[in-house]
Design a protein around this motif. Structure first.
Motif, PDB file in Angstrom:
ATOM      1  N   GLU A  91       0.835  -1.208   0.000  1.00 39.28           N
ATOM      2  CA  GLU A  91       0.000   0.000   0.000  1.00 39.28           C
ATOM      3  C   GLU A  91       0.872   1.262   0.000  1.00 39.28           C
ATOM      4  O   GLU A  91       0.587   2.234  -0.702  1.00 39.28           O
ATOM      5  CB  GLU A  91      -0.927  -0.002   1.220  1.00 39.28           C
ATOM      6  CG  GLU A  91      -1.807   1.217   1.328  1.00 39.28           C
ATOM      7  CD  GLU A  91      -2.925   1.252   0.304  1.00 39.28           C
ATOM      8  OE1 GLU A  91      -3.474   2.347   0.091  1.00 39.28           O
ATOM      9  OE2 GLU A  91      -3.233   0.213  -0.285  1.00 39.28           O
ATOM     10  N   ASN A 122     -11.426   5.008  -2.942  1.00 36.06           N
ATOM     11  CA  ASN A 122     -11.639   3.646  -3.412  1.00 36.06           C
ATOM     12  C   ASN A 122     -11.558   2.693  -2.230  1.00 36.06           C
ATOM     13  O   ASN A 122     -11.086   3.062  -1.157  1.00 36.06           O
ATOM     14  CB  ASN A 122     -10.637   3.277  -4.517  1.00 36.06           C
ATOM     15  CG  ASN A 122      -9.200   3.452  -4.083  1.00 36.06           C
ATOM     16  OD1 ASN A 122      -8.717   2.720  -3.225  1.00 36.06           O
ATOM     17  ND2 ASN A 122      -8.514   4.415  -4.676  1.00 36.06           N
ATOM     18  N   ALA A 123     -12.031   1.484  -2.432  1.00 36.95           N
ATOM     19  CA  ALA A 123     -12.045   0.499  -1.362  1.00 36.95           C
ATOM     20  C   ALA A 123     -11.544  -0.839  -1.894  1.00 36.95           C
ATOM     21  O   ALA A 123     -11.720  -1.162  -3.069  1.00 36.95           O
ATOM     22  CB  ALA A 123     -13.462   0.335  -0.804  1.00 36.95           C
ATOM     23  N   VAL A 124     -10.963  -1.598  -1.005  1.00 39.42           N
ATOM     24  CA  VAL A 124     -10.467  -2.927  -1.355  1.00 39.42           C
ATOM     25  C   VAL A 124     -11.637  -3.903  -1.384  1.00 39.42           C
ATOM     26  O   VAL A 124     -12.421  -3.969  -0.440  1.00 39.42           O
ATOM     27  CB  VAL A 124      -9.410  -3.407  -0.332  1.00 39.42           C
ATOM     28  CG1 VAL A 124      -8.961  -4.830  -0.638  1.00 39.42           C
ATOM     29  CG2 VAL A 124      -8.232  -2.456  -0.302  1.00 39.42           C
ATOM     30  N   ARG A 125     -11.746  -4.636  -2.464  1.00 41.45           N
ATOM     31  CA  ARG A 125     -12.771  -5.666  -2.587  1.00 41.45           C
ATOM     32  C   ARG A 125     -12.186  -7.040  -2.284  1.00 41.45           C
ATOM     33  O   ARG A 125     -12.846  -7.899  -1.719  1.00 41.45           O
ATOM     34  CB  ARG A 125     -13.352  -5.654  -3.998  1.00 41.45           C
ATOM     35  CG  ARG A 125     -14.446  -6.673  -4.182  1.00 41.45           C
ATOM     36  CD  ARG A 125     -15.168  -6.449  -5.498  1.00 41.45           C
ATOM     37  NE  ARG A 125     -16.248  -7.398  -5.613  1.00 41.45           N
ATOM     38  CZ  ARG A 125     -16.218  -8.453  -6.408  1.00 41.45           C
ATOM     39  NH1 ARG A 125     -15.174  -8.665  -7.184  1.00 41.45           N
ATOM     40  NH2 ARG A 125     -17.232  -9.274  -6.448  1.00 41.45           N
ATOM     41  N   GLY A 148     -13.526  -0.481 -11.459  1.00 44.42           N
ATOM     42  CA  GLY A 148     -12.639  -1.301 -10.641  1.00 44.42           C
ATOM     43  C   GLY A 148     -11.344  -1.601 -11.362  1.00 44.42           C
ATOM     44  O   GLY A 148     -11.177  -1.300 -12.545  1.00 44.42           O
ATOM     45  N   ARG A 167      -4.713  -7.544  -5.812  1.00 38.04           N
ATOM     46  CA  ARG A 167      -5.657  -6.788  -4.998  1.00 38.04           C
ATOM     47  C   ARG A 167      -6.669  -6.154  -5.938  1.00 38.04           C
ATOM     48  O   ARG A 167      -6.294  -5.616  -6.983  1.00 38.04           O
ATOM     49  CB  ARG A 167      -4.909  -5.711  -4.219  1.00 38.04           C
ATOM     50  CG  ARG A 167      -5.744  -4.991  -3.203  1.00 38.04           C
ATOM     51  CD  ARG A 167      -4.837  -4.122  -2.366  1.00 38.04           C
ATOM     52  NE  ARG A 167      -5.598  -3.301  -1.460  1.00 38.04           N
ATOM     53  CZ  ARG A 167      -5.105  -2.299  -0.773  1.00 38.04           C
ATOM     54  NH1 ARG A 167      -3.831  -1.995  -0.867  1.00 38.04           N
ATOM     55  NH2 ARG A 167      -5.860  -1.593   0.022  1.00 38.04           N
ATOM     56  N   LEU A 203      -9.545  -3.295  -6.386  1.00 40.01           N
ATOM     57  CA  LEU A 203     -10.045  -2.030  -5.844  1.00 40.01           C
ATOM     58  C   LEU A 203     -11.290  -1.604  -6.616  1.00 40.01           C
ATOM     59  O   LEU A 203     -11.399  -1.855  -7.819  1.00 40.01           O
ATOM     60  CB  LEU A 203      -9.013  -0.912  -5.995  1.00 40.01           C
ATOM     61  CG  LEU A 203      -7.724  -1.005  -5.201  1.00 40.01           C
ATOM     62  CD1 LEU A 203      -6.844   0.203  -5.501  1.00 40.01           C
ATOM     63  CD2 LEU A 203      -7.998  -1.102  -3.727  1.00 40.01           C
ATOM     64  N   ARG A 220     -13.472   1.952  -7.324  1.00 40.24           N
ATOM     65  CA  ARG A 220     -13.555   3.414  -7.206  1.00 40.24           C
ATOM     66  C   ARG A 220     -14.937   3.748  -6.669  1.00 40.24           C
ATOM     67  O   ARG A 220     -15.940   3.194  -7.129  1.00 40.24           O
ATOM     68  CB  ARG A 220     -13.319   4.042  -8.586  1.00 40.24           C
ATOM     69  CG  ARG A 220     -13.757   5.481  -8.753  1.00 40.24           C
ATOM     70  CD  ARG A 220     -12.848   6.457  -8.059  1.00 40.24           C
ATOM     71  NE  ARG A 220     -12.992   7.788  -8.577  1.00 40.24           N
ATOM     72  CZ  ARG A 220     -13.916   8.664  -8.190  1.00 40.24           C
ATOM     73  NH1 ARG A 220     -14.825   8.334  -7.279  1.00 40.24           N
ATOM     74  NH2 ARG A 220     -13.958   9.865  -8.713  1.00 40.24           N
TER      75      ARG A 220
END
Length: 152
Positions: free
Chosen positions: A42, A68-71, A100, A121, A123, A125
């Motif tokens: 990260e 954004n977030a981690v899926r 994504g 990973r 991500l 948006r």
């Protein structure tokens, strides 16, 4: 900080970003703690995106592509990191979709020759107001295309 390209092997894709392993990153056995690998990845991504002018400064409304977030996170540990010092993270994009992306990474030796861990990973948006998926900006997509892995 950038990798020493004179000693780094040629990369067919992505970028090699230096990261530092500190004493407090090690576990009781003197190994890089398993939870620190994703943190170092990260940190490398943050540095890379900041180079493209994409960053989060605490204002959600102005976060743009940094919202954004981690899926999903997948990581495989290949060899232990047994000491502090400068290492590297090899980063690239596997897929760049509308809202994504999937990126690949290798936590490796400073020159990129030895792999300690690798993974992917996903991500997504997000719109800063609704927290629903939102499209990446044209500027982000342009930067992302530079990092896309092509078939080797």
């Amino acid at each position: 900080m950038t990798a020493d390209v004179s000693t780094a092997p040629a990369l067919s894709h992505g970028r090699l970003i230096p990261v530092t392993v500190h004493f407090d990153d090690l576990d009781a056995l003197g190994l890089l703690h398993n939870a620190r690998y994703p943190l170092k990845v990260e940190q490398a991504w943050t540095e890379l995106w900041q180079g493209y002018g994409i960053h989060f400064e605490g204002d959600w409304a102005a976060a743009g592509d940094a919202c954004n977030a981690v899926r999903e996170l997948r990581i495989s540990y290949e060899a232990p990191v047994t000491r502090t010092g400068v290492y590297a993270v090899h980063l690239w994009l596997e897929r760049l979709g509308t809202t994504g992306l999937t990126y690949g990474f290798r936590f490796c030796s400073r020159d990129g020759a030895e792999t300690y861990a690798q993974g992917t990973r996903v991500l997504v948006r997000l719109d800063s107001e609704t927290l629903r998926p939102a499209p990446w900006s044209d500027r982000f997509r342009s930067a992302g295309r530079e990092l896309l892995r092509t078939e080797d």
